[in-house]
Design a protein around this motif. Structure first.
Motif, mmCIF file in Angstrom:
data_model
loop_
_atom_site.group_PDB
_atom_site.id
_atom_site.type_symbol
_atom_site.label_atom_id
_atom_site.label_comp_id
_atom_site.label_asym_id
_atom_site.label_seq_id
_atom_site.Cartn_x
_atom_site.Cartn_y
_atom_site.Cartn_z
ATOM 1 N N TYR C 74 1.111 -1.269 -0.014
ATOM 2 C CA TYR C 74 0.149 0.124 0.110
ATOM 3 C C TYR C 74 0.885 1.217 0.004
ATOM 4 O O TYR C 74 2.064 1.129 0.431
ATOM 5 C CB TYR C 74 -0.995 0.047 1.364
ATOM 6 C CG TYR C 74 -2.081 -0.790 1.197
ATOM 7 C CD1 TYR C 74 -3.569 -0.566 1.190
ATOM 8 C CD2 TYR C 74 -2.101 -2.211 1.106
ATOM 9 C CE1 TYR C 74 -4.376 -1.201 1.001
ATOM 10 C CE2 TYR C 74 -3.038 -2.714 1.063
ATOM 11 C CZ TYR C 74 -4.411 -2.829 0.861
ATOM 12 O OH TYR C 74 -5.521 -3.165 0.879
ATOM 13 N N ARG C 75 0.245 2.275 -0.360
ATOM 14 C CA ARG C 75 1.124 3.672 -0.571
ATOM 15 C C ARG C 75 0.335 4.620 0.155
ATOM 16 O O ARG C 75 -1.091 4.672 0.113
ATOM 17 C CB ARG C 75 1.192 4.022 -1.809
ATOM 18 C CG ARG C 75 2.242 5.055 -1.968
ATOM 19 C CD ARG C 75 2.755 5.336 -3.428
ATOM 20 N NE ARG C 75 1.565 5.642 -4.314
ATOM 21 C CZ ARG C 75 1.504 5.416 -5.589
ATOM 22 N NH1 ARG C 75 2.227 4.672 -6.111
ATOM 23 N NH2 ARG C 75 0.550 5.994 -6.219
ATOM 24 N N GLU C 76 0.908 5.431 1.042
ATOM 25 C CA GLU C 76 -0.105 6.895 1.802
ATOM 26 C C GLU C 76 -0.278 7.463 0.473
ATOM 27 O O GLU C 76 0.416 8.051 -0.297
ATOM 28 C CB GLU C 76 0.899 7.341 2.647
ATOM 29 C CG GLU C 76 0.001 8.452 3.449
ATOM 30 C CD GLU C 76 0.650 8.840 4.429
ATOM 31 O OE1 GLU C 76 1.673 8.354 4.886
ATOM 32 O OE2 GLU C 76 0.095 9.663 5.337
ATOM 33 N N SER C 327 -15.441 1.928 1.348
ATOM 34 C CA SER C 327 -16.136 0.972 0.827
ATOM 35 C C SER C 327 -15.324 0.416 -0.505
ATOM 36 O O SER C 327 -15.578 -0.604 -0.962
ATOM 37 C CB SER C 327 -17.313 1.478 0.227
ATOM 38 O OG SER C 327 -17.101 2.611 -0.389
ATOM 39 N N LYS C 328 -14.274 1.236 -0.776
ATOM 40 C CA LYS C 328 -13.265 0.878 -1.821
ATOM 41 C C LYS C 328 -12.191 0.183 -1.442
ATOM 42 O O LYS C 328 -11.431 -0.250 -2.342
ATOM 43 C CB LYS C 328 -13.136 1.843 -2.806
ATOM 44 C CG LYS C 328 -14.141 2.933 -3.421
ATOM 45 C CD LYS C 328 -13.812 4.014 -3.981
ATOM 46 C CE LYS C 328 -15.027 4.979 -4.404
ATOM 47 N NZ LYS C 328 -15.382 5.705 -3.128
ATOM 48 N N GLY C 329 -12.143 -0.268 -0.139
ATOM 49 C CA GLY C 329 -11.002 -0.924 0.137
ATOM 50 C C GLY C 329 -9.639 -0.016 0.678
ATOM 51 O O GLY C 329 -8.819 -0.559 0.974
ATOM 52 N N SER C 330 -9.722 1.341 0.686
ATOM 53 C CA SER C 330 -8.542 2.003 1.240
ATOM 54 C C SER C 330 -8.692 1.770 2.736
ATOM 55 O O SER C 330 -9.847 1.703 3.305
ATOM 56 C CB SER C 330 -8.711 3.548 0.800
ATOM 57 O OG SER C 330 -8.998 3.662 -0.667
ATOM 58 N N LYS C 347 -1.299 -0.272 -4.004
ATOM 59 C CA LYS C 347 -0.402 0.293 -4.930
ATOM 60 C C LYS C 347 -0.910 0.231 -6.462
ATOM 61 O O LYS C 347 -0.961 1.067 -7.331
ATOM 62 C CB LYS C 347 0.979 -0.209 -5.075
ATOM 63 C CG LYS C 347 1.773 0.406 -3.893
ATOM 64 C CD LYS C 347 3.230 0.099 -3.647
ATOM 65 C CE LYS C 347 4.129 0.598 -2.549
ATOM 66 N NZ LYS C 347 5.171 -0.360 -2.153
ATOM 67 N N ALA C 348 -1.630 -1.273 -6.461
ATOM 68 C CA ALA C 348 -1.888 -1.470 -8.037
ATOM 69 C C ALA C 348 -3.033 -0.586 -8.262
ATOM 70 O O ALA C 348 -3.520 -0.400 -9.471
ATOM 71 C CB ALA C 348 -2.502 -3.012 -7.807
ATOM 72 N N ARG C 349 -4.160 -0.266 -7.361
ATOM 73 C CA ARG C 349 -5.136 0.402 -7.534
ATOM 74 C C ARG C 349 -4.970 2.109 -7.666
ATOM 75 O O ARG C 349 -5.723 2.814 -8.195
ATOM 76 C CB ARG C 349 -6.303 0.121 -6.457
ATOM 77 C CG ARG C 349 -7.245 -0.757 -7.111
ATOM 78 C CD ARG C 349 -8.394 -1.299 -6.167
ATOM 79 N NE ARG C 349 -7.687 -2.243 -5.399
ATOM 80 C CZ ARG C 349 -7.995 -2.868 -4.255
ATOM 81 N NH1 ARG C 349 -8.937 -2.182 -3.429
ATOM 82 N NH2 ARG C 349 -7.372 -3.828 -3.792
#
Ligand code: SF4
Ligand code: SF4
Ligand code: SF4
Lengths: 387, 189, 350
Positions: C74-76, C327-330, C347-349
């Motif tokens: 993940y990325r901030e 809801s979007k998974g963040s 990161k992919a999203r």
């Protein structure tokens, strides 16, 4: 416990005064000084001592948050009051720092008079500096460079031990180096002792001028007769003295200015200032590696500006203090210089009122004093009578 | 006492004057200080909330080993099975084997209480005040281990040499009648 | 000449006498035990004054501040400033609006950080949850209060007990679950605040307490399939119960390695993603990680280094580090020390 210490101090001061001025026996003084060394030094671990108490007293004056305990105050004032009347019996046999140096004097060498006079300025400079730093809460200089406390506690950093050993080694041929060249409390005592009601004297009325006392004194405190030099009777001599006296205000001003210049380097000794400098440096140049202290500061979340304001306030105090410190040093130097040219009317060999540490070594050498002691002894002896 | 040389009258008079002046100054100073004095002796202590566990306490004290020791605030302790102040960060086993202990001098004693709790006590004669366990306990646990100057050891230097080196500026003088700055449960979240 | 000789001799005599005095003095010191003697020097603990300590005396977690970049998926992508001095609880409603409990308020923000409203409270909140009708359940140290979506207080429930330290709330259709770290129990209430039962009571036959809570962190949440998830930090475990408090399964293990839970008591907070996976948050070494519902470690959301303030603090048990997923998974992390909610995206999203 602390009150016991004060009582012991009082007792030791009285005993030292009695032994150095009335009883006049070196051996008794030696025993007393060994007792003080054991008690104030090794038993009480050298803290608190009158020398260091200067700083507590000054810190309390400059800082509303700190108040001196009564016992510390007693440690500071008692020896001063005693000295004003009975000369430096404190140095002779009460001060543990003096005692430890006293027992290592092996073969004292004579120091030229001009050097001795010059060196005697240093304690005043040290005193001024210690007062300045203590008043601003920057450092307890005297404690940081106390050479013997590591011995008293039987532990300490390598630096402290080396300093102590160096002082003791030097002390084998230059008697009491700390007392004569550094001790800031000694600086005060020197002045008070000069005006003391009673000082150590030999036998001023029937001095043989044999100079043995001068040989006996390991601390260079015996002054030769000055035969009432007519030095002020000539015009040039008077002009010289007048000029010197006029020089004093100049010295005060000049050194005061120099002293105020010292504020920046001196302020680095203050924890708050050094921290502020580090933080400012890091902020200006992010590549600076942080120190433990700056990291700890940032964790507290205190605003940097508040820290910088504190630091500036302390530095400002040091500017004012620096003027006073420099001025004080100037005054001391001026008086010292002028005093060299004031005629003395000393007619015999006698201990200098200021420099004499009342150790009593000369008593065992002066032939006239020995005779006097013998007479007293004989008078007090119980005569053997045949039954 | 031998008498002084007679021609010294003027000097004596002068001396007496100055002496009087000094005496006056000393007296005035004493009374001035009466304002600032207090009966009680002050001693050094660590404010645990400012300590950053830097190890200076073990190395900078004039005493060796240091007068600073770790203490345990029992009401704050979680009595954890896995005490992060007792165990190495990655212990092989949760037992008292030396290789699993965090304290380099083995100064912490672990005693099993009623399941699943364990009590941790500091053996002060072994503790050197390095704060390693304090760090482990404070970072992961409740911070019930913390450092204090032990006044049975401290010689109460006029100028504490750890205070000089303490990066957290955690040392302060406290009245001798209340010589410890203990942590308590109130500090806990 | 003669005098000179005499002088010499007397000096020698003096020297000898001093030698004798010193020897006597040293002996005396030895006798009263105030001079370093070999026996004293050989103490079990080395003398340390002025010397640096060996490496065994450093508590070094430097290598653990970073994790393998391959695992850090993940990325901030942003952070929403809160303006709260301290904040402890974070939940999201169905529209992804944020509710943050802190200071003496519940602050409501939209997903972009715009303030939507604020509920003022009389005391410092410790945790919060939302009901179906968006009523706000706020947990204080020892009791729960219920507020309407508009911010009026609807109810003030009874105190949970003298030892209560409430740390988490979850609301289902007809029940409110309250985690109480002080008495180490999960209380089951109906929607009106009537206590129905408590999970975690010590029963006569049991070996000890069910929940081991050494520090005031004890989280719970409701997951898909009507399951109640409870963190058991002292056991480094996540436990799953039915809505009636029957134990279903559990997973988790102690480890400083990335796949385990570190320290004495972790995870301190967790939340369920919309797809049923879990995001966990640890204290001590603050790291945010994703696990499957069955407990397989999947990836890292944020490494300890990203929470340097938490790593370097001198205080134990810092506030914050609550997690939530939109809801979007963040992943949203409550960073009380920076007074912000920090947002991490895959990161992919992203
Ligand atoms: S020196 Fe200060 S910061 Fe370091 S361990 Fe001691 S009290 Fe803590
Ligand atoms: S780790 Fe250090 S501070 Fe803690 S008990 Fe051991 S020696 Fe003492
Ligand atoms: S006052 Fe002296 S003995 Fe006490 S902790 Fe500080 S350095 Fe050590």
């Amino acid at each position: 416990m602390e009150y016991v210490d004060v009582a012991v101090l009082l007792g030791a001061l009285s005993a030292a005064s009695y032994l150095s001025l009335v009883k006049r026996r070196r051996s008794h003084l030696l025993v007393l000084s060994l007792f003080s060394l054991l008690y104030f030094g090794f038993y009480r671990k050298g803290c608190i001592c009158p020398v260091g108490s200067i700083q507590d007293v000054v810190l309390a004056l400059g800082n509303q948050g700190y108040s001196v305990p009564v016992t510390v105050l007693a440690f500071f004032f008692l020896p001063l009051i005693f000295t004003l009347f009975f000369a430096r019996g404190f140095c002779a046999a009460v001060c543990p720092l003096g005692a430890i140096q006293d027992v290592v004097v092996v073969k004292p060498v004579k120091v030229p008079h001009w050097l001795e006079q010059g060196l005697s300025i240093i304690p005043f400079v040290y005193l001024g500096l210690a007062v300045l730093l203590a008043a601003t809460g920057s450092a307890f200089l005297i404690c940081q460079f106390d050479p013997f406390v590591a011995f008293f506690r039987r532990s300490g950093s390598a630096g402290m031990l080396v300093l102590g050993i160096a002082f003791l080694l030097v002390g084998t041929f230059f008697g009491r180096p700390y007392c004569r060249v550094f001790c800031p409390y000694g600086a005060i005592l020197r002045v008070l002792s000069f005006f003391s009601k009673w000082n150590v004297t030999l036998t001023p009325n029937d001095c043989l001028r044999c100079e043995i006392c001068d040989v006996a004194c390991p601390y260079g405190a015996i002054r030769e007769p000055a035969e009432a030099e007519p030095s002020l009777s000539t015009r040039p001599a008077r002009v010289r003295l007048a000029l010197l006296i006029l020089l004093i205000p100049l010295l005060i001003g000049g050194l005061g200015w120099l002293g105020s210049r010292l504020s920046v380097p001196l302020s680095k000794l203050h924890k708050v200032v050094s921290l502020a400098e580090q933080v400012a440096l890091e902020d200006a140049n992010p590549a600076t590696p942080p120190t433990d202290a700056s990291k700890a500061f940032r964790q507290t979340g205190r605003p940097v500006n508040a820290l910088l304001a504190d630091a500036l306030r302390i530095r400002q105090q040091l500017v004012t203090g620096g003027w006073l410190f420099g001025g004080f040093v100037g005054l001391v130097m001026g008086i010292k210089l002028a005093s060299l040219f004031v005629p003395k009317n000393r007619t015999v060999w006698e201990p200098d009122e200021a420099a004499c540490l009342s150790c009593g070594r000369c008593f065992t050498y002066c032939p006239k004093e020995l005779v006097r002691a013998k007479k007293v002894q004989r008078k007090n002896a119980i005569p053997l009578k045949p039954v | 006492m031998p008498e002084t040389v007679p021609n010294n009258h003027r000097r004596q008079f002068f001396g007496a004057g100055i002496r009087g002046a000094f005496l006056f100054v000393l007296g005035a100073a004493t009374s001035l200080f009466a304002r600032y004095t207090q009966k009680e002796k002050m001693v050094w202590q660590i404010d645990p909330s400012k300590c950053v566990q830097c190890t200076n306490c073990a190395t900078k004290c004039v005493l060796q080993p240091s007068a600073v020791k770790c203490v345990q605030a029992y009401p704050m302790c979680g009595y954890c099975k896995l005490c992060t102040g007792y165990f190495e960060p990655q212990p092989n086993r949760l037992n008292t084997a030396a290789e699993n202990q965090l304290c380099p001098t083995g100064a912490i004693i672990r005693t099993a209480l009623e399941y699943p709790y364990y009590e941790y006590t500091i053996e002060e004669s072994l503790c050197i005040g390095c704060a390693k366990c304090v760090k482990g306990c404070t970072l992961f646990g409740n911070g019930s281990f913390f450092l204090q100057v032990r006044h049975d050891r401290c010689v109460n230097c006029n100028d504490c040499s750890i205070a000089l080196a303490c990066p957290g500026h955690a040392f302060k003088r406290v009245p001798a009648s209340q010589p410890y700055l203990l942590k308590n449960r109130e500090h806990q979240a | 000449m003669k005098e000179c000789e005499k002088n010499e001799r007397s000096n020698r005599r003096q020297f000898l006498r001093r030698g004798v005095i010193s020897a006597w003095f040293a002996g005396l010191c030895q006798a009263v035990g105030i001079w370093p003697s070999p026996a004293r020097a050989a103490q079990p603990v080395a003398g340390l004054a002025g010397k640096a300590l060996g490496p065994e005396f450093t508590y070094d977690l430097a290598q653990l501040r970073k994790v393998d970049p391959k695992l850090l998926q993940y990325r901030e992508t942003g952070s929403l400033p809160l303006g709260l001095k301290e904040s402890r609880g974070l939940v999201l409603d169905a529209e992804d609006n944020l509710y943050v409990a802190g200071d003496r308020a519940v602050v409501i923000l939209d997903r972009n950080g715009k303030a939507l409203g604020q509920v003022r409270l009389d005391d410092s909140p410790r945790c919060l949850s939302l009901g179906r009708d968006k009523s706000i359940f706020v947990g204080f140290k020892d009791h729960v209060e219920v507020y309407s979506p508009g911010g009026e207080r609807r109810a003030r429930w009874e105190k949970c007990g003298p030892k209560a330290v409430l740390t988490a709330i979850a609301v289902s259709e007809n029940r409110v679950f309250v985690a109480d770290a002080g008495s180490r129990m999960v209380h089951f209430y109906d929607l009106n605040g009537n206590l129905q039962k408590s999970l975690g009571k010590k029963t006569p036959g049991s070996q000890g307490p069910v929940f081991i809570i050494p520090s005031p962190y004890f989280d719970l949440a409701i997951g898909p399939g009507n399951l109640l998830w409870v963190a058991n930090p002292g056991e480094h475990r996540l436990e799953v119960y039915t809505m009636d408090g029957e134990a279903e399964f559990s997973w988790g293990k102690y480890s400083l390695a990335i796949d385990g839970f570190c320290g004495c008591c972790n995870p301190v907070h967790f939340a369920l993603l919309p797809d049923g996976r879990l995001v966990t948050s640890e204290k001590g070494l603050p790291r945010i990680k994703i696990y499957s519902a069955r407990g397989e470690f999947e990836c890292v959301v944020a490494e300890p280094e990203q929470f340097a303030k938490y790593l370097d603090t001198a205080a134990a048990n810092p506030m914050g580090l609550d997690v939530a997923a939109d809801s979007k998974g963040s992943i949203l992390v409550l960073d009380s020390m920076s007074a912000a909610v920090r947002i991490f995206q895959h990161k992919a999203r992203a």
